[in-house]
Structures are given as structure tokens and as C-alpha cells.
Design an enzyme around this catalytic site. Structure first.
Site, PDB file in Angstrom:
ATOM      1  N   ASN A  97       0.813  -1.222   0.000  1.00  0.00           N
ATOM      2  CA  ASN A  97       0.000   0.000   0.000  1.00  0.00           C
ATOM      3  C   ASN A  97       0.854   1.283   0.000  1.00  0.00           C
ATOM      4  O   ASN A  97       0.464   2.271  -0.604  1.00  0.00           O
ATOM      5  CB  ASN A  97      -0.916  -0.037   1.235  1.00  0.00           C
ATOM      6  CG  ASN A  97      -1.473   1.315   1.586  1.00  0.00           C
ATOM      7  OD1 ASN A  97      -2.428   1.786   0.970  1.00  0.00           O
ATOM      8  ND2 ASN A  97      -0.879   1.976   2.579  1.00  0.00           N
ATOM      9  N   TYR A 100       4.101   9.182 -11.187  1.00  0.00           N
ATOM     10  CA  TYR A 100       3.040   8.400 -10.514  1.00  0.00           C
ATOM     11  C   TYR A 100       2.247   7.551 -11.521  1.00  0.00           C
ATOM     12  O   TYR A 100       1.995   6.370 -11.277  1.00  0.00           O
ATOM     13  CB  TYR A 100       2.124   9.368  -9.760  1.00  0.00           C
ATOM     14  CG  TYR A 100       1.120   8.697  -8.842  1.00  0.00           C
ATOM     15  CD1 TYR A 100       1.523   8.043  -7.683  1.00  0.00           C
ATOM     16  CD2 TYR A 100      -0.244   8.748  -9.132  1.00  0.00           C
ATOM     17  CE1 TYR A 100       0.591   7.432  -6.837  1.00  0.00           C
ATOM     18  CE2 TYR A 100      -1.183   8.153  -8.287  1.00  0.00           C
ATOM     19  CZ  TYR A 100      -0.761   7.494  -7.140  1.00  0.00           C
ATOM     20  OH  TYR A 100      -1.685   6.899  -6.308  1.00  0.00           O
ATOM     21  N   LYS A 114       2.461   3.432 -11.214  1.00  0.00           N
ATOM     22  CA  LYS A 114       1.241   2.659 -10.974  1.00  0.00           C
ATOM     23  C   LYS A 114       0.905   1.780 -12.184  1.00  0.00           C
ATOM     24  O   LYS A 114       0.401   0.673 -12.021  1.00  0.00           O
ATOM     25  CB  LYS A 114       0.074   3.587 -10.618  1.00  0.00           C
ATOM     26  CG  LYS A 114       0.226   4.249  -9.242  1.00  0.00           C
ATOM     27  CD  LYS A 114       0.228   3.220  -8.104  1.00  0.00           C
ATOM     28  CE  LYS A 114       0.229   3.847  -6.731  1.00  0.00           C
ATOM     29  NZ  LYS A 114       0.293   2.869  -5.625  1.00  0.00           N
ATOM     30  N   THR A 152      -7.047  11.651   2.301  1.00  0.00           N
ATOM     31  CA  THR A 152      -5.796  11.309   3.006  1.00  0.00           C
ATOM     32  C   THR A 152      -4.756  12.421   2.800  1.00  0.00           C
ATOM     33  O   THR A 152      -4.982  13.363   2.042  1.00  0.00           O
ATOM     34  CB  THR A 152      -5.187  10.002   2.447  1.00  0.00           C
ATOM     35  OG1 THR A 152      -4.765  10.260   1.101  1.00  0.00           O
ATOM     36  CG2 THR A 152      -6.172   8.845   2.457  1.00  0.00           C
TER      37      THR A 152
HETATM   38  N1  LIG Z   1      -5.483   9.041  -1.555  1.00  0.00           N
HETATM   39  C1  LIG Z   1      -5.997   8.807  -2.753  1.00  0.00           C
HETATM   40  O1  LIG Z   1      -6.897   9.519  -3.199  1.00  0.00           O
HETATM   41  C2  LIG Z   1      -5.483   7.658  -3.579  1.00  0.00           C
HETATM   42  C3  LIG Z   1      -6.049   7.452  -4.848  1.00  0.00           C
HETATM   43  C4  LIG Z   1      -5.631   6.361  -5.599  1.00  0.00           C
HETATM   44  C5  LIG Z   1      -4.659   5.517  -5.112  1.00  0.00           C
HETATM   45  N2  LIG Z   1      -4.094   5.754  -3.870  1.00  0.00           N
HETATM   46  C6  LIG Z   1      -3.089   4.808  -3.395  1.00  0.00           C
HETATM   47  O2  LIG Z   1      -3.500   4.331  -2.114  1.00  0.00           O
HETATM   48  C7  LIG Z   1      -2.333   3.998  -1.319  1.00  0.00           C
HETATM   49  C8  LIG Z   1      -2.418   4.690   0.033  1.00  0.00           C
HETATM   50  O3  LIG Z   1      -2.447   6.084  -0.188  1.00  0.00           O
HETATM   51  P1  LIG Z   1      -2.824   7.123   0.966  1.00  0.00           P
HETATM   52  O4  LIG Z   1      -3.595   8.181   0.305  1.00  0.00           O
HETATM   53  O5  LIG Z   1      -3.340   6.411   2.143  1.00  0.00           O
HETATM   54  O6  LIG Z   1      -1.367   7.704   1.282  1.00  0.00           O
HETATM   55  P2  LIG Z   1      -0.822   8.528   2.566  1.00  0.00           P
HETATM   56  O7  LIG Z   1      -1.937   9.031   3.393  1.00  0.00           O
HETATM   57  O8  LIG Z   1       0.146   9.488   1.997  1.00  0.00           O
HETATM   58  O9  LIG Z   1      -0.052   7.392   3.386  1.00  0.00           O
HETATM   59  C9  LIG Z   1       1.075   6.787   2.832  1.00  0.00           C
HETATM   60  C10 LIG Z   1       1.580   5.687   3.740  1.00  0.00           C
HETATM   61  O10 LIG Z   1       2.790   5.176   3.139  1.00  0.00           O
HETATM   62  C11 LIG Z   1       3.856   5.243   4.079  1.00  0.00           C
HETATM   63  N3  LIG Z   1       5.126   5.568   3.425  1.00  0.00           N
HETATM   64  C12 LIG Z   1       5.394   6.645   2.650  1.00  0.00           C
HETATM   65  N4  LIG Z   1       6.691   6.654   2.315  1.00  0.00           N
HETATM   66  C13 LIG Z   1       7.252   5.558   2.893  1.00  0.00           C
HETATM   67  C14 LIG Z   1       8.574   5.031   2.930  1.00  0.00           C
HETATM   68  N5  LIG Z   1       9.585   5.641   2.301  1.00  0.00           N
HETATM   69  N6  LIG Z   1       8.797   3.882   3.622  1.00  0.00           N
HETATM   70  C15 LIG Z   1       7.773   3.266   4.283  1.00  0.00           C
HETATM   71  N7  LIG Z   1       6.511   3.720   4.272  1.00  0.00           N
HETATM   72  C16 LIG Z   1       6.247   4.860   3.601  1.00  0.00           C
HETATM   73  C17 LIG Z   1       3.466   6.353   5.049  1.00  0.00           C
HETATM   74  O11 LIG Z   1       4.051   6.104   6.324  1.00  0.00           O
HETATM   75  P3  LIG Z   1       5.329   6.893   6.933  1.00  0.00           P
HETATM   76  O12 LIG Z   1       5.281   8.292   6.427  1.00  0.00           O
HETATM   77  O13 LIG Z   1       5.144   6.738   8.399  1.00  0.00           O
HETATM   78  O14 LIG Z   1       6.519   6.121   6.418  1.00  0.00           O
HETATM   79  C18 LIG Z   1       1.947   6.186   5.134  1.00  0.00           C
HETATM   80  O15 LIG Z   1       1.621   5.237   6.110  1.00  0.00           O
HETATM   81  C19 LIG Z   1      -1.142   4.391  -2.171  1.00  0.00           C
HETATM   82  O16 LIG Z   1      -0.643   3.264  -2.856  1.00  0.00           O
HETATM   83  C20 LIG Z   1      -1.721   5.393  -3.155  1.00  0.00           C
HETATM   84  O17 LIG Z   1      -0.961   5.471  -4.328  1.00  0.00           O
HETATM   85  C21 LIG Z   1      -4.492   6.805  -3.102  1.00  0.00           C
END
Ligand SMILES: NC(=O)c1ccc[n+]([C@@H]2O[C@H](COP(=O)([O-])OP(=O)(O)OC[C@H]3O[C@@H](n4cnc5c(N)ncnc54)[C@H](OP(=O)(O)O)[C@@H]3O)[C@@H](O)[C@H]2O)c1
Length: 252
Positions: free
Chosen positions: A87, A154, A158, A191
Site C-alpha cells: 500500500n 506516478y 502505478k 488522506t
Molecule cells: N489518496 C488517494 O486519493 C489515492 C487514490 C488512488 C490511489 N491511492 C493509493 O492508495 C495507497 C495509500 O495512499 P494514501 O492516500 O493512504 O497515502 P498517505 O496518506 O500518503 O499514506 C502513505 C503511507 O505510506 C507510508 N510511506 C510513505 N513513504 C514511505 C517510505 N519511504 N517507507 C515506508 N513507508 C512509507 C506512510 O508512512 P510513513 O510516512 O510513516 O513512512 C503512510 O503510512 C497508495 O498506494 C496510493 O498510491 C491513493
């Protein structure tokens, strides 16, 4: 006993997926740079275990050491099913192609593409050695399927995850391992990643106003609603279609 390895558990979708696994009685091995004490409490309430590994998945040696530690710890559980949810990801760098520097591209692909592929390799090999059933999930995005001005990194990382999912799944089919590998597109969620997107300059990200509108018009889904759809898909194990790119929008 079922166990799940989830990356990016400190916040956002990863936290919700980990929470929902714990609430369904599944032990969770979580990876992120920052710890999440809320999940420790959820584990306690549900009498399951939450193990956290602080790890920067952007650093290859740190990642390899962490996987070694995790697989050692998982062995003590004699798992019947191992889930891996890749994730953790980043949206940056957001900018036009000619403005992107080498380091930011390299960091992006390490986290969004290399780390999930490496974890899938290692956990698949590990589950096979234990003769345990394995279900791998790569969190993808609609950006994998449409070009977006300013998101070349990105969109490409993806898209590579989608093709990786289909290729790894094909191998499992041909080899008749019974292991399943899918991708899951969660749609737009409220998020930190969306906050980063909204803070972009218009010259760097042409659609910034549209994304500001998603927030203003309450169009961003809650991560627990989205995580719940994924957990429902995983719970119906016999119906999981190996290699499928699941889209959350099909469930609403
Ligand atoms: N939000 C959206 O609208 C959306 C839409 C489509 C797809 N997605 C996908 O959904 C997934 C989750 O997204 P989200 O929106 O929940 O993201 P988020 O709120 O930015 O959270 C990202 C998570 O990844 C961890 N992370 C980031 N860099 C890291 C690193 N270098 N090493 C280890 N962990 C790391 C962060 O933890 P730490 O900072 O503590 O390391 C955090 O727990 C992603 O794959 C994203 O591409 C999101």
C-alpha cells in the site's frame, strides 16, 4: 491462523486496512517509517497481535533487513494464509517532465515500484517454502490508466504495478501454485496524499482545481469505507480472480 503484512500503516488507507484485518482476527505485521499506536490499541481490543517494523522502503538495504526480520517472526505463527498488501506509495514528484530531477524519480520508483515487487518476491517465495496459501494485493490507482499532466512518475509507477500484478499472476496460474495476486484501485480518498496533491502549483499540476473541488464537494471517500471493500473481496477467497485489477467504484 491468518497473518497479513501491510505497508504504509501509519496513516491513510494502510492504517484502515490494517485495522480491519485486526478486527477480523488476523495478526498484522505493519511497515512504515512512523509507528501507529492506534493500531496497537485495536489489536489489544481484538486479542490479536500487531507487530510494527519501522522501515524506510525507499532504502533497499533497510527493506531487505526488515523482510528478513518479518519472515522470521511470521514463522512462529505457523500461518495457514499469508496476505501481503503493498500500500505504501508517494505521489511526488509532481511537475512537468522536463522539470523532474534524477534523485526524485529514483526515490519515487524505489518506493512505488521496486519495493512492492521486492516484497511480493520475498513473501511469495516464503509462503511457498512454508506450503502456505498466499494472497498478494498491490494498491494501484486510476492514474495507471490515464495520463495526467504533472504526474508522469506516478502514472508510470502505478501502470508498472498493474502489469507486474498481471505478470506475477500469470506465472502462478501456469505453475498451478494456487497463490493469487491482484491489484486494487481505491479511487479518491481523504488522506495526506490528497493534501499534497491540492498543494501543487497549477503550472506543475494542471488539474489542481478539480482535485480541490473533490475535497470541497465531499467527493473523497473515507479510507475505512474503501478498506472495507478490499477486505470483503479478500474474505470471499474462492471468488478472488487471480491477476484482476479490482476497482472500488464497481462496488458503489
Ligand atoms: N489518496 C488517494 O486519493 C489515492 C487514490 C488512488 C490511489 N491511492 C493509493 O492508495 C495507497 C495509500 O495512499 P494514501 O492516500 O493512504 O497515502 P498517505 O496518506 O500518503 O499514506 C502513505 C503511507 O505510506 C507510508 N510511506 C510513505 N513513504 C514511505 C517510505 N519511504 N517507507 C515506508 N513507508 C512509507 C506512510 O508512512 P510513513 O510516512 O510513516 O513512512 C503512510 O503510512 C497508495 O498506494 C496510493 O498510491 C491513493
Amino acid at each position: 491462523m491468518k497473518i497479513a503484512l501491510v505497508t504504509g500503516v501509519s496513516k491513510g488507507l494502510g492504517e484502515s486496512i490494517a485495522k480491519l484485518f485486526l478486527e477480523s482476527g488476523i495478526h498484522v505485521f505493519g511497515v512504515s517509517r512512523n509507528i501507529n499506536t492506534r493500531l496497537e490499541k485495536v489489536a489489544k481490543t481484538n486479542t490479536v497481535n500487531f507487530h510494527h517494523y519501522s522501515c524506510d522502503l525507499g532504502k533497499t538495504s533497510e527493506m531487505a533487513q526488515t523482510v528478513e526480520l518479518i519472515t522470521k517472526d511470521i514463522t512462529t505463527y505457523n500461518p495457514t494464509v499469508i496476505y501481503l498488501v503493498n500500500n505504501a506509495a508517494m505521489i511526488e514528484p509532481i511537475n512537468r517532465v522536463m522539470e523532474l530531477d534524477h534523485q526524485s524519480l529514483s526515490d519515487h520508483f524505489q518506493l512505488n515500484a521496486v519495493a512492492p515487487m521486492f516484497l511480493m518476491n520475498q513473501l511469495l517465495k516464503f509462503a511457498t517454502s512454508l506450503n502456505t496459501s498466499f494472497i498478494g494485493v498491490n494498491i494501484t490507482s486510476g492514474a495507471a490508466e490515464r495520463p495526467i499532466f504533472g504526474w508522469s512518475a506516478y502514472c508510470s509507477s502505478k501502470a508498472s504495478i498493474n502489469m507486474y500484478t498481471q505478470t506475477a499472476a500469470l506465472e502462478q496460474d501456469v505453475l498451478k501454485t494456487g497463490h493469487k495476486i491482484i491489484a486494487f484501485n481505491p479511487g479518491i480518498m481523504d488522506t495526506n496524499m490528497q493534501e499534497t496533491i491540492r498543494s501543487s502549483a497549477k503550472e506543475a499540476f494542471a488539474e489542481v482545481d478539480k482535485f480541490k473541488g473533490y475535497k470541497e464537494n465531499n467527493q473523497l471517500r473515507h479510507t475505512e469505507t474503501v478498506g472495507g471493500v478490499l477486505i470483503d473481496i479478500l474474505n470471499d477467497e474462492a471468488s478472488i480472480e487471480n491477476g484482476k485489477i479490482y476497482h472500488v467504484n464497481e462496488y458503489f
